[in-house]
Design an enzyme around this catalytic site. Structure first.
Site, short mmCIF file in Angstrom:
data_model
loop_
_atom_site.label_atom_id
_atom_site.label_comp_id
_atom_site.label_asym_id
_atom_site.label_seq_id
_atom_site.Cartn_x
_atom_site.Cartn_y
_atom_site.Cartn_z
CG HIS A 1 -1.93 -1.10 1.25
ND1 HIS A 1 -2.57 -1.51 2.39
CD2 HIS A 1 -2.40 -1.89 0.26
CE1 HIS A 1 -3.40 -2.50 2.11
NE2 HIS A 1 -3.30 -2.76 0.82
C1 LIG Z 1 -0.05 -7.90 -4.29
C2 LIG Z 1 -0.95 -6.72 -4.01
C3 LIG Z 1 -2.11 -6.92 -3.33
C4 LIG Z 1 -2.95 -5.84 -3.05
N1 LIG Z 1 -4.16 -6.11 -2.49
C5 LIG Z 1 -5.05 -5.10 -2.35
C6 LIG Z 1 -6.37 -5.39 -1.91
O1 LIG Z 1 -6.73 -6.54 -1.67
N2 LIG Z 1 -7.23 -4.34 -1.78
C7 LIG Z 1 -6.86 -3.06 -2.03
O2 LIG Z 1 -7.66 -2.15 -1.86
N3 LIG Z 1 -5.61 -2.77 -2.47
C8 LIG Z 1 -4.72 -3.76 -2.67
N4 LIG Z 1 -3.47 -3.49 -3.18
C9 LIG Z 1 -3.11 -2.09 -3.44
C10 LIG Z 1 -3.83 -1.43 -4.62
O3 LIG Z 1 -4.06 -2.36 -5.65
C11 LIG Z 1 -3.02 -0.22 -5.10
O4 LIG Z 1 -2.91 0.71 -4.05
C12 LIG Z 1 -3.65 0.50 -6.29
O5 LIG Z 1 -3.89 -0.41 -7.33
C13 LIG Z 1 -2.72 1.61 -6.76
O6 LIG Z 1 -3.28 2.25 -7.87
P1 LIG Z 1 -2.49 3.37 -8.68
O7 LIG Z 1 -3.43 3.91 -9.69
O8 LIG Z 1 -1.87 4.31 -7.73
O9 LIG Z 1 -1.27 2.61 -9.38
P2 LIG Z 1 -1.29 1.39 -10.39
O10 LIG Z 1 -2.58 0.69 -10.36
O11 LIG Z 1 -0.06 0.63 -10.12
O12 LIG Z 1 -1.22 2.09 -11.82
C14 LIG Z 1 -0.08 2.67 -12.36
C15 LIG Z 1 -0.03 2.34 -13.84
O13 LIG Z 1 0.93 3.18 -14.46
C16 LIG Z 1 1.68 2.42 -15.37
N5 LIG Z 1 2.97 3.09 -15.54
C17 LIG Z 1 3.94 3.25 -14.62
N6 LIG Z 1 4.98 3.91 -15.15
C18 LIG Z 1 4.65 4.17 -16.43
C19 LIG Z 1 5.34 4.82 -17.48
N7 LIG Z 1 6.56 5.33 -17.31
N8 LIG Z 1 4.72 4.92 -18.68
C20 LIG Z 1 3.47 4.42 -18.86
N9 LIG Z 1 2.80 3.78 -17.90
C21 LIG Z 1 3.38 3.67 -16.69
C22 LIG Z 1 1.78 1.06 -14.68
O14 LIG Z 1 2.16 0.05 -15.57
C23 LIG Z 1 0.40 0.90 -14.10
O15 LIG Z 1 -0.49 0.31 -15.00
C24 LIG Z 1 -2.59 -4.53 -3.46
C25 LIG Z 1 -1.41 -4.33 -4.16
C26 LIG Z 1 -0.59 -5.41 -4.45
C27 LIG Z 1 0.68 -5.17 -5.21
#
Ligand SMILES: Cc1cc2nc3c(=O)[nH]c(=O)nc-3n(C[C@H](O)[C@H](O)[C@H](O)COP(=O)(O)OP(=O)(O)OC[C@H]3O[C@@H](n4cnc5c(N)ncnc54)[C@H](O)[C@@H]3O)c2cc1C
Length: 576
Positions: free
Chosen positions: A498
């Site tokens: 997280h």
């Molecule tokens: C194993 C695991 C289990 C989890 N379990 C839970 C759960 O059960 N419940 C819950 O609520 N949360 C859970 N989480 C946490 C939750 O999923 C994350 O906090 C959330 O998905 C984060 O979203 P985000 O939009 O910040 O980033 P992300 O969803 O990671 O999105 C970022 C995106 O940007 C892309 N990206 C990055 N750099 C670049 C670049 N330079 N150029 C183009 N694209 C790029 C990435 O590929 C990715 O697709 C878990 C996380 C993990 C890893």
């Protein structure tokens, strides 16, 4: 692909980015480009089937990050590093998370507001949570807190007889059963999961797939953004690599960075926005001196395992010909659930803070045995091979795990660039367990798990601790002393995945803030960050739902619209 879009280049199709792309492209008069470094999630069973969500870890759809070696934790892990999986695929980390749906405590958001994030109190964010939801849970929950018809499908993910044993145990030790996303988070709650018809509801499958035919939304996969182009302090587009070609794509109005808590600060720093000294050391021209990459917060989790004398839990035997056929034909059965069946949010005894229903720990009950299934499809923890071998001597075919997750950690860290090469992975320094408060509150959670395990319902199924101390691992401290548990925590506790707050939000004049309360990067026009990195602090619970909420809010800010009027009406009578 055109080289200019009207409204937005959105970098990152993860939990937040996919939501923003959906909402912005509702306005048919504007063109939107969503750029994703990873490929398509479509047809990948390791993504789709809830029970084997861990199967994506270390695959090509995972960024596969490692933290720097930890001084005070991860002693059982290779080089004392924490493995940080992150989705590199359409849907981002929502494609490999464990699907638990928790919004956080009302006090989290009220604290954000108190610290200067005007417009982010619980009363302000609740309508957006409701908007995202298509709630398909039993009716006894207070429907005022929930939504129908949103893109995020939520179901009850209980599967095994264990869940009622947990509930009765929790009741015996004084916890009422609550809706963890309702009025009071403290108590026992059945797990709510982002699962739809037995399949993962990622932001790719639930927010993007239904709207792929919109002509004004373009999605560019396998496209790696290397920097935001900024001229005279105005963001004008992005540079990216696609099929080995360097492309410059301009955005007439805005660039939105939604690359997550690791890559958003990385992209900002590569673009000249970040701590001045750090950028100068790497010879990156400084455009704005901002605390990018500071204030990294993350939850630690620690697995307390109990063997039982009933074959109640899911195990290697749960994935067999029959359950596979059942899943293929009806999307039901063991494969359709996450194994995470319930939560218990609790407080530390004698806690100094005054808010009575602000939790200090979350215990997630995982009804999966610690056997081959666990190793094949469970979380990859970066354990040393020697430790893995020891742990395998204590595997069991009937077991449950209490996943203890510390809330509101005091240890914080940083994300920094390793070099100015965008392909070099950033340096992740969470500083886990540097602060003794974090150890103290985790031990309070362990004591609660012990109390629960000693309750009659758990004793009736013979719950006994499946120890993970061995010769050479925490064998010096007296078993069950606080010293013993501290040693176990410093060996085995790992990230709960997280990470937040690395582009933290704050008031205009807040020197710790990277973005303002409308998510605009301070001092730069036409650039926002919207993902888990903007959270003021990590919330109490899991971060996917709050990140989706942030995506929904970002879209409203950009469109200059209030799309939640009807949900504000819905919650008017609640005491918030
Ligand atoms: C194993 C695991 C289990 C989890 N379990 C839970 C759960 O059960 N419940 C819950 O609520 N949360 C859970 N989480 C946490 C939750 O999923 C994350 O906090 C959330 O998905 C984060 O979203 P985000 O939009 O910040 O980033 P992300 O969803 O990671 O999105 C970022 C995106 O940007 C892309 N990206 C990055 N750099 C670049 C670049 N330079 N150029 C183009 N694209 C790029 C990435 O590929 C990715 O697709 C878990 C996380 C993990 C890893």
């Amino acid at each position: 692909m055109p080289d200019q879009y009207d409204l937005s280049n959105i970098v990152g199709a993860g939990s937040a980015g996919s939501v923003i792309a959906n909402r912005l492209s509702e306005d048919s008069g504007v063109t939107v480009l969503l750029i994703e470094a990873g490929g398509s999630e479509y047809g990948n069973d390791n993504i789709k089937i809830p029970l084997i969500g861990g199967g994506l870890q270390k695959s090509s759809a995972d960024w596969n990050y490692q933290t720097l070696p930890q001084k005070n934790s991860h002693f059982a892990m290779n080089e004392h590093r924490s493995y940080w999986p992150r989705g590199r695929v359409l849907g981002g980390t929502s494609c490999l998370n464990t699907l638990v749906y928790i919004r956080g405590s009302r006090h989290d958001y009220n604290q954000w507001a108190e610290e200067g994030c005007e417009g982010w109190s619980y009363k302000d964010v609740l309508p957006y949570f409701i908007k995202t939801e298509d709630y398909q849970m039993p009716n006894e929950y207070d429907s005022a807190y929930h939504g129908k018809g949103g893109y995020m499908k939520l179901t009850d993910s209980t599967l095994t007889p264990l869940v009622e044993v947990y509930r009765r145990g929790a009741e015996e030790i004084g916890y009422k059963t609550v809706d963890a996303n309702g009025e009071d988070q403290i108590g026992f709650s059945y797990a709510q999961a982002s699962v739809h018809n037995g399949e993962r509801c990622s932001t790719a499958s639930c927010y993007l797939r239904p709207i792929l035919s919109r002509p004004n939304l373009h999605i560019s996969i396998d496209s790696f953004v290397t920097k935001v182009i900024i001229k005279n302090k105005i963001a004008t587009g992005v540079e990216m690599l696609k099929s080995n070609r360097k492309l410059k794509i301009s955005a007439k109005r805005e660039v939105i960075v939604s690359a997550g808590s690791i890559n958003s600060p990385q992209i900002l720093m590569l673009s000249g926005l970040g701590p001045k000294q750090h950028l100068q050391n790497l010879k990156i021209p400084v455009i704005a001196d901002l605390p990018v990459g500071n204030n990294l917060e993350d939850h630690l989790q620690y697995f307390v395992k109990h063997k039982i004398n009933q074959s109640y839990s899911l195990s290697s035997e749960s994935r067999n010909m029959f359950s596979s056929l059942q899943y293929a034909l009806t999307r039901t059965g063991p494969l359709s659930g996450t194994g995470l069946e319930a939560n218990l949010f609790g407080r530390m005894i004698n806690r100094e803070e005054s808010l009575p229903n602000y939790p200090d720990y979350q215990i997630l009950f995982l009804s999966v045995a610690h056997d081959n299934f666990f190793y094949d499809y469970g979380l990859q923890l970066n354990l040393k091979e020697s430790v893995k071998d020891l742990i395998k001597t204590r595997t069991s075919t009937t077991e449950f795990t209490s996943v203890l997750i510390q809330q509101r950690p005091k240890s914080t860290g940083t994300i920094r660039l390793a070099s100015k090469d965008p392909f070099d992975y950033p340096l992740i320094q969470p500083n886990y367990l540097d602060h003794t408060y974090d150890v103290k509150s985790l031990i309070a959670g362990i004591r609660k798990i012990q109390e629960l395990a000693a309750s009659n319902p758990l004793q009736e199924i013979g719950a006994t601790l499946n120890r993970q101390d061995f010769d050479g691992i925490c064998d010096k401290a007296k078993f069950d002393s606080d010293e013993y548990w501290e040693c176990m925590l410093r060996h085995y506790a790992v990230t709960c995945y997280h990470p937040t707050s690395t582009c933290r939000m704050g008031a205009k004049d807040d020197p710790t803030a990277v973005v303002d309360t409308k998510l605009r990067v301070r001092g730069i026009k036409g650039l926002r960050v919207a993902d888990a990195s903007v959270m003021r602090h990590v919330i109490s619970g899991n971060t996917n739902a709050p990140t989706i909420m942030i995506g929904e809010r970002a879209a409203d800010f950009i469109r200059g619209k209030d799309t939640v009027q009807k949900f504000k009406e819905q919650i008017k009578h609640l005491k918030l």
